[in-house]
Scaffold this active site. Structure first.
Site, PDB file in Angstrom:
ATOM      1  N   CYS A 199       0.686  -0.961  -0.104  1.00 13.48           N
ATOM      2  CA  CYS A 199       0.478   0.263   0.272  1.00 13.48           C
ATOM      3  C   CYS A 199       0.822   1.177   0.294  1.00 13.48           C
ATOM      4  O   CYS A 199       1.702   1.698  -0.824  1.00 13.48           O
ATOM      5  CB  CYS A 199      -1.359  -0.029   1.260  1.00 13.48           C
ATOM      6  N   HIS A 230      -3.895  -4.796   0.113  1.00 12.98           N
ATOM      7  CA  HIS A 230      -3.310  -5.603   1.349  1.00 12.98           C
ATOM      8  C   HIS A 230      -3.134  -7.383   1.398  1.00 12.98           C
ATOM      9  O   HIS A 230      -4.577  -7.847   1.612  1.00 12.98           O
ATOM     10  CB  HIS A 230      -4.486  -5.109   1.914  1.00 12.98           C
ATOM     11  N   GLU A 279      -2.219  -9.561   3.778  1.00 13.22           N
ATOM     12  CA  GLU A 279      -2.659  -9.427   4.978  1.00 13.22           C
ATOM     13  C   GLU A 279      -3.675  -9.342   5.896  1.00 13.22           C
ATOM     14  O   GLU A 279      -3.936  -9.571   6.512  1.00 13.22           O
ATOM     15  CB  GLU A 279      -1.083  -8.425   6.052  1.00 13.22           C
TER      16      GLU A 279
END
Length: 416
Positions: free
Chosen positions: A273, A366, A368
């Site tokens: 990001c 993302h 994660e």
């Protein structure tokens, strides 16, 4: 323009009003704390994961509109928070739950908002707000409740338009930690000695990121946003990671300078990001503000190397301005060739960069994501591959095929 309270409004909050920069006004009831909240109005499309959303530091100084109508059904708990506190500047929902219903719930969402002083509004037409922002773009806004809502519309609009713009805002240092901490693999189920040590720059890092590393046997030393290259060296890092975070990447000169030293040293690098935007700037590309950004857990991204589509979680209002036709020489010529590895299928925004002559890559989304899809979790394995290749070669340089993303796919992922 004024919009009256949505008939589905719940709760017994006092009067509240949402005022947008262009003068459009939505009236509802207070939710959470009362007072004044100023920020940039944006919308998030996830139908779940509201606790992860409000505790994501990337939402700092933003008023988040939840497009899903029912919010708060499962309450909140300590385990699902993505950071040490709620970061949204204000919260905008249509129909909040009257009471949470989930075995993991520890308190209601509105109680948590009130305890942390987060001002919200309920009972407004979030679909109309979303359509308005979708057509006109993210904009300055304010939520006013209690005594603050009693002022004239002209006074409220003046306060909204007088606030700082998100463009030019340097926010990563505001959400980052003050001192380093370490996340050990042994604390997350890994048996044996750590495989590698990663220096992770906290620009607004989410809790799941070091957990993903730990579950793969990687020790993560999390450093403040103002860390120097000497701090990275002191960690004895096998690789460097830069996290997500809020604000305008054009203000991240210190982090860009740090990353250029990392690239010069040929240390493996992975960015997510904000980290993707910093890699873009380090390579010499520019960044720009998106009209309304990408926020939600259902964003389709094409991996241009494999032709596969990943459904991703995203939260960003800025993007890298890099040519989609590649590979191309990096504007900073000493870093060699670079290509756009991933693109958004909605609007062709750059979603990933891959250096072909350096062990470095990044993605705008993302992998994660705790509340979102896990299609992209393999990227953590790809970073480990870069560190493995670097350790075998005795230098920071990867083997010729080390940047091939398919190398990190599991057999199950290959079949999919």
């Amino acid at each position: 323009m004024t919009v009256t309270t949505h008939p589905g409004a719940t709760g017994v909050g006092t009067k509240a009003v949402l005022v947008l920069e262009d003068g459009r006004t939505f009236r509802g009831r207070s939710y959470g704390a009362q007072g004044t909240a100023l920020g940039e109005a944006v919308f998030a499309t996830g139908m779940t994961g509201y606790q992860e959303t409000i505790t994501d530091p990337s939402y700092a100084r933003q008023l988040v509109v939840q497009t899903a109508p029912h919010i708060g059904n499962t309450g909140v708990n300590r385990d699902d928070a993505e950071s040490r506190r709620i970061w949204v500047a204000g919260y905008i929902v249509r129909d909040p739950a009257r009471r949470p219903s989930n075995w993991r719930s520890e308190k209601s969402l509105d109680e948590e908002l009130a305890e942390q002083g987060v001002i919200g509004i309920q009972g407004v037409d979030t679909r109309a707000i979303t359509r308005h922002l979708r057509e006109r773009g993210a904009m300055k806004a304010g939520i006013f409740s209690g005594e603050a809502a009693g002022r004239s519309d002209a006074e409220l609009l003046h306060e909204v338009t007088s606030q700082r713009s998100m463009e030019g805002s340097r926010l990563a240092e505001e959400v980052s930690i003050d001192s380093r901490y370490v996340v050990e693999p042994a604390d997350h189920g890994w048996e044996g000695e750590p495989r590698f040590t990663v220096a992770a720059l906290d620009l607004g890092i989410k809790a799941m990121t070091p957990k993903h590393f730990a579950q793969r046997g990687v020790r993560t030393v999390v450093l403040p946003a103002d860390a120097t290259y000497d701090d990275v060296e002191a960690v004895g890092a096998d690789g460097v990671f830069m996290s997500n975070g809020p604000g305008d990447p054009a203000t991240a000169d210190a982090q860009v300078a740090l990353l250029r030293r990392v690239l010069d040293a040929r240390k493996p690098f992975f960015g997510i990001c904000f980290g993707n935007q910093i890699l873009g700037r380090a390579l010499g590309f520019g960044t720009y503000k998106l009209r309304y950004g990408h926020r939600g857990i259902n964003q389709p991204v094409l991996d241009r190397r494999t032709g596969k589509v990943e459904i991703t979680s995203q939260n960003h209002g800025f993007a890298v301005d890099a040519p989609l036709d590649g590979p191309v020489p990096a504007p900073e010529a000493r870093f060699g060739r670079v290509e756009v590895s991933h693109v958004s299928l909605n609007d062709d925004v750059v979603e990933g960069l891959a250096c072909l002559d350096l062990p470095a890559f990044s993605v705008q989304y993302h992998p994660e994501a705790a509340a979102g899809p896990h299609d992209s979790a393999y990227l953590f394995d790809r970073f480990i591959d870069l560190m493995t290749d670097a350790s075998r070669s005795g230098e920071g340089s990867p083997e010729p095929d080390a940047t091939d993303v398919s190398k990190a796919l599991t057999p199950a992922q290959e079949e999919n």
